[in-house]
Design a protein around this motif. Sequence first.
Motif: not given
Length: 147
Positions: A3-11, A82-88
């Motif tokens: 779960k911690n290393t899977s990546k979605k397209i927006y991450e 990986y985190r969603p790009f908007w999490n800055f």
Amino acid sequence: MSKNTSKKIYEVPKRALLIIAGIIWMIAGFNVVRLGILSYRLIEIAWYLPVFSVIIFALFGLMFYKMTQKHSKRIMSYEEVYRPFWNFFDVKSYIIMAVMMGGGIGLRNAGVFPDIFVAFFYTGLGCALFLAGVRFIIVFFKNIKSA
């Protein structure tokens, strides 16, 4: 993949959030400084106006420095790779940004702020915003080994 290393397209990798924040803050700072300089060109510059710009820069610079530290620590403390790009930003910061931008644009376009105020205030504020962006990028490079 766990779960911690899977990546979605927006991450993106969590460390990349620092670069995203840096670029966004630098773009915002550049645009605000540009408005300040354009206003300086419309007025007769008194000796004290650049001093006011420096004071505004120092006040907001201190505030933004603390903010970059807080957000950098939050970003680097995420457990996920990986985190969603908007999490800055966090939700509170997005709300503050929207109110500040909306208020500034609205009041300036309504003519509430005279050019003399826009000149010194926006120049100082914009430089502080830009420097906050640079700070995020510095933190990015300092955390290369954390990737």
